[in-house]
Design a protein around this motif. Sequence first.
Motif, PDB file in Angstrom:
ATOM      1  N   SER A 265      27.572  30.132  45.037  1.00  0.00           N
ATOM      2  CA  SER A 265      28.689  29.492  45.747  1.00  0.00           C
ATOM      3  C   SER A 265      28.283  29.211  47.185  1.00  0.00           C
ATOM      4  O   SER A 265      27.515  29.973  47.782  1.00  0.00           O
ATOM      5  N   SER A 266      28.802  28.128  47.743  1.00  0.00           N
ATOM      6  CA  SER A 266      28.552  27.833  49.149  1.00  0.00           C
ATOM      7  C   SER A 266      29.311  28.848  50.012  1.00  0.00           C
ATOM      8  O   SER A 266      30.256  29.490  49.539  1.00  0.00           O
ATOM      9  N   PRO A 267      28.931  28.997  51.285  1.00  0.00           N
ATOM     10  CA  PRO A 267      29.670  29.922  52.155  1.00  0.00           C
ATOM     11  C   PRO A 267      31.162  29.620  52.207  1.00  0.00           C
ATOM     12  O   PRO A 267      31.988  30.538  52.155  1.00  0.00           O
ATOM     13  N   LEU A 268      31.517  28.336  52.252  1.00  0.00           N
ATOM     14  CA  LEU A 268      32.929  27.982  52.308  1.00  0.00           C
ATOM     15  C   LEU A 268      33.635  28.282  50.982  1.00  0.00           C
ATOM     16  O   LEU A 268      34.795  28.715  50.977  1.00  0.00           O
ATOM     17  N   GLU A 269      32.943  28.114  49.872  1.00  0.00           N
ATOM     18  CA  GLU A 269      33.528  28.461  48.564  1.00  0.00           C
ATOM     19  C   GLU A 269      33.750  29.971  48.461  1.00  0.00           C
ATOM     20  O   GLU A 269      34.753  30.421  47.894  1.00  0.00           O
ATOM     21  N   ILE A 270      32.830  30.746  49.023  1.00  0.00           N
ATOM     22  CA  ILE A 270      32.987  32.202  49.005  1.00  0.00           C
ATOM     23  C   ILE A 270      34.204  32.605  49.833  1.00  0.00           C
ATOM     24  O   ILE A 270      35.015  33.435  49.412  1.00  0.00           O
ATOM     25  N   VAL A 271      34.357  31.996  50.999  1.00  0.00           N
ATOM     26  CA  VAL A 271      35.505  32.304  51.857  1.00  0.00           C
ATOM     27  C   VAL A 271      36.797  31.840  51.193  1.00  0.00           C
ATOM     28  O   VAL A 271      37.833  32.520  51.274  1.00  0.00           O
ATOM     29  N   ALA A 272      36.756  30.705  50.504  1.00  0.00           N
ATOM     30  CA  ALA A 272      37.950  30.240  49.777  1.00  0.00           C
ATOM     31  C   ALA A 272      38.351  31.270  48.716  1.00  0.00           C
ATOM     32  O   ALA A 272      39.538  31.560  48.542  1.00  0.00           O
ATOM     33  N   ALA A 273      37.360  31.836  48.028  1.00  0.00           N
ATOM     34  CA  ALA A 273      37.655  32.876  47.026  1.00  0.00           C
ATOM     35  C   ALA A 273      38.279  34.095  47.699  1.00  0.00           C
ATOM     36  O   ALA A 273      39.193  34.718  47.152  1.00  0.00           O
ATOM     37  N   ALA A 274      37.796  34.424  48.895  1.00  0.00           N
ATOM     38  CA  ALA A 274      38.351  35.563  49.638  1.00  0.00           C
ATOM     39  C   ALA A 274      39.811  35.331  49.986  1.00  0.00           C
ATOM     40  O   ALA A 274      40.663  36.209  49.798  1.00  0.00           O
ATOM     41  N   ILE A 275      40.115  34.129  50.472  1.00  0.00           N
ATOM     42  CA  ILE A 275      41.496  33.842  50.871  1.00  0.00           C
ATOM     43  C   ILE A 275      42.397  33.796  49.646  1.00  0.00           C
ATOM     44  O   ILE A 275      43.518  34.318  49.668  1.00  0.00           O
ATOM     45  N   HIS A 276      41.926  33.216  48.564  1.00  0.00           N
ATOM     46  CA  HIS A 276      42.748  33.190  47.349  1.00  0.00           C
ATOM     47  C   HIS A 276      43.023  34.598  46.841  1.00  0.00           C
ATOM     48  O   HIS A 276      44.124  34.885  46.364  1.00  0.00           O
TER      49      HIS A 276
ATOM     50  N   ALA B 297      31.732  29.698  58.411  1.00  0.00           N
ATOM     51  CA  ALA B 297      32.578  29.835  57.223  1.00  0.00           C
ATOM     52  C   ALA B 297      33.674  30.873  57.448  1.00  0.00           C
ATOM     53  O   ALA B 297      34.834  30.647  57.099  1.00  0.00           O
ATOM     54  N   ALA B 298      33.308  32.018  58.025  1.00  0.00           N
ATOM     55  CA  ALA B 298      34.288  33.087  58.244  1.00  0.00           C
ATOM     56  C   ALA B 298      35.383  32.664  59.221  1.00  0.00           C
ATOM     57  O   ALA B 298      36.575  32.871  58.978  1.00  0.00           O
ATOM     58  N   GLU B 299      34.972  32.061  60.337  1.00  0.00           N
ATOM     59  CA  GLU B 299      35.964  31.615  61.325  1.00  0.00           C
ATOM     60  C   GLU B 299      36.829  30.497  60.757  1.00  0.00           C
ATOM     61  O   GLU B 299      38.045  30.459  60.997  1.00  0.00           O
ATOM     62  N   SER B 300      36.229  29.601  59.988  1.00  0.00           N
ATOM     63  CA  SER B 300      37.008  28.536  59.345  1.00  0.00           C
ATOM     64  C   SER B 300      38.002  29.131  58.356  1.00  0.00           C
ATOM     65  O   SER B 300      39.151  28.697  58.281  1.00  0.00           O
ATOM     66  N   GLY B 301      37.538  30.123  57.613  1.00  0.00           N
ATOM     67  CA  GLY B 301      38.417  30.778  56.653  1.00  0.00           C
ATOM     68  C   GLY B 301      39.590  31.471  57.321  1.00  0.00           C
ATOM     69  O   GLY B 301      40.735  31.384  56.862  1.00  0.00           O
ATOM     70  N   ALA B 302      39.321  32.168  58.427  1.00  0.00           N
ATOM     71  CA  ALA B 302      40.398  32.834  59.157  1.00  0.00           C
ATOM     72  C   ALA B 302      41.391  31.811  59.698  1.00  0.00           C
ATOM     73  O   ALA B 302      42.611  32.038  59.679  1.00  0.00           O
ATOM     74  N   THR B 303      40.882  30.662  60.147  1.00  0.00           N
ATOM     75  CA  THR B 303      41.759  29.600  60.635  1.00  0.00           C
ATOM     76  C   THR B 303      42.597  29.022  59.503  1.00  0.00           C
ATOM     77  O   THR B 303      43.806  28.809  59.653  1.00  0.00           O
ATOM     78  N   VAL B 304      41.973  28.764  58.365  1.00  0.00           N
ATOM     79  CA  VAL B 304      42.711  28.262  57.198  1.00  0.00           C
ATOM     80  C   VAL B 304      43.813  29.237  56.824  1.00  0.00           C
ATOM     81  O   VAL B 304      44.958  28.841  56.593  1.00  0.00           O
ATOM     82  N   PHE B 305      43.467  30.517  56.768  1.00  0.00           N
ATOM     83  CA  PHE B 305      44.480  31.512  56.416  1.00  0.00           C
ATOM     84  C   PHE B 305      45.628  31.482  57.424  1.00  0.00           C
ATOM     85  O   PHE B 305      46.797  31.499  57.042  1.00  0.00           O
ATOM     86  N   GLY B 306      45.307  31.452  58.730  1.00  0.00           N
ATOM     87  CA  GLY B 306      46.339  31.453  59.756  1.00  0.00           C
ATOM     88  C   GLY B 306      47.265  30.250  59.659  1.00  0.00           C
ATOM     89  O   GLY B 306      48.491  30.373  59.764  1.00  0.00           O
TER      90      GLY B 306
ATOM     91  N   ILE C 197      49.663  26.417  49.311  1.00  0.00           N
ATOM     92  CA  ILE C 197      49.468  26.008  50.708  1.00  0.00           C
ATOM     93  C   ILE C 197      48.003  26.180  51.108  1.00  0.00           C
ATOM     94  O   ILE C 197      47.420  25.310  51.767  1.00  0.00           O
ATOM     95  N   VAL C 198      47.390  27.285  50.695  1.00  0.00           N
ATOM     96  CA  VAL C 198      45.969  27.510  50.992  1.00  0.00           C
ATOM     97  C   VAL C 198      45.126  26.374  50.414  1.00  0.00           C
ATOM     98  O   VAL C 198      44.226  25.847  51.081  1.00  0.00           O
ATOM     99  N   ASP C 199      45.411  25.970  49.179  1.00  0.00           N
ATOM    100  CA  ASP C 199      44.674  24.859  48.564  1.00  0.00           C
ATOM    101  C   ASP C 199      44.797  23.592  49.402  1.00  0.00           C
ATOM    102  O   ASP C 199      43.817  22.877  49.615  1.00  0.00           O
ATOM    103  N   GLU C 200      46.006  23.321  49.876  1.00  0.00           N
ATOM    104  CA  GLU C 200      46.232  22.113  50.668  1.00  0.00           C
ATOM    105  C   GLU C 200      45.468  22.168  51.998  1.00  0.00           C
ATOM    106  O   GLU C 200      44.836  21.192  52.404  1.00  0.00           O
ATOM    107  N   VAL C 201      45.526  23.321  52.663  1.00  0.00           N
ATOM    108  CA  VAL C 201      44.845  23.440  53.958  1.00  0.00           C
ATOM    109  C   VAL C 201      43.334  23.376  53.772  1.00  0.00           C
ATOM    110  O   VAL C 201      42.635  22.724  54.551  1.00  0.00           O
ATOM    111  N   PHE C 202      42.808  24.009  52.724  1.00  0.00           N
ATOM    112  CA  PHE C 202      41.373  23.896  52.451  1.00  0.00           C
ATOM    113  C   PHE C 202      40.993  22.450  52.149  1.00  0.00           C
ATOM    114  O   PHE C 202      39.923  21.980  52.539  1.00  0.00           O
ATOM    115  N   GLY C 203      41.872  21.734  51.452  1.00  0.00           N
ATOM    116  CA  GLY C 203      41.635  20.317  51.181  1.00  0.00           C
ATOM    117  C   GLY C 203      41.508  19.519  52.468  1.00  0.00           C
ATOM    118  O   GLY C 203      40.635  18.653  52.595  1.00  0.00           O
ATOM    119  N   GLU C 204      42.373  19.843  53.439  1.00  0.00           N
ATOM    120  CA  GLU C 204      42.298  19.179  54.747  1.00  0.00           C
ATOM    121  C   GLU C 204      40.958  19.479  55.432  1.00  0.00           C
ATOM    122  O   GLU C 204      40.342  18.592  56.016  1.00  0.00           O
TER     123      GLU C 204
END
Length: 196
Positions: A77-88, A147-156, A174-181
Amino acid sequence: MVRWKPGAKERLQAAALELFATRGFEQTTAAEIAESVGLTERTFFRHFSDKREVLFHGQEQFVQAFLDGIDSAPAGSSPLEIVAAAIHSATAFFPDERRPQSRIRQVLIDRNPALQERESHKMSSLAATLVEALHRRGIGEPAASLAAESGATVFGIAFTQWIRDDETRSMPAIVDEVFGELRTLSAPGSSTPNPR
């Protein structure tokens, strides 16, 4: 003789939120919180080190939910995909029935600079923990931090949308939508409309 009732911690948390919302955080004491549910101040301090902890209790489980998601992300998985899994994974921490309490909690934090600082520290610590977890998965810098900072921002951003008064969508939606953005921003030739 007073009969012991289970769930003291949960009763104290519910009472604290109610009292903080009606009286104000600074104006409410630990003794008043305990008394409102028929417990002693000593019992309060058995469960919480201070009244702020009522609002921040469960931090370890919150962080662990992210880490579980990182661990469950497939190899390759890419770093962003890993962070997406974490947020989900962490969205399980925010079922729809928790939304009213989360709204009250956020109003209280927004009204108190010391609580805002504590919340900011919590999110910074989360990002740092995600960076370490990504390093353990072999992700180097600067990819892990980005990836981590982006993930924390997406979550916020997702959390802020989830607690809006008019919001009815689930946290995962909502997380899916924000990650899509976020993905749209990094797509070749993408442009974000100017709101003016």
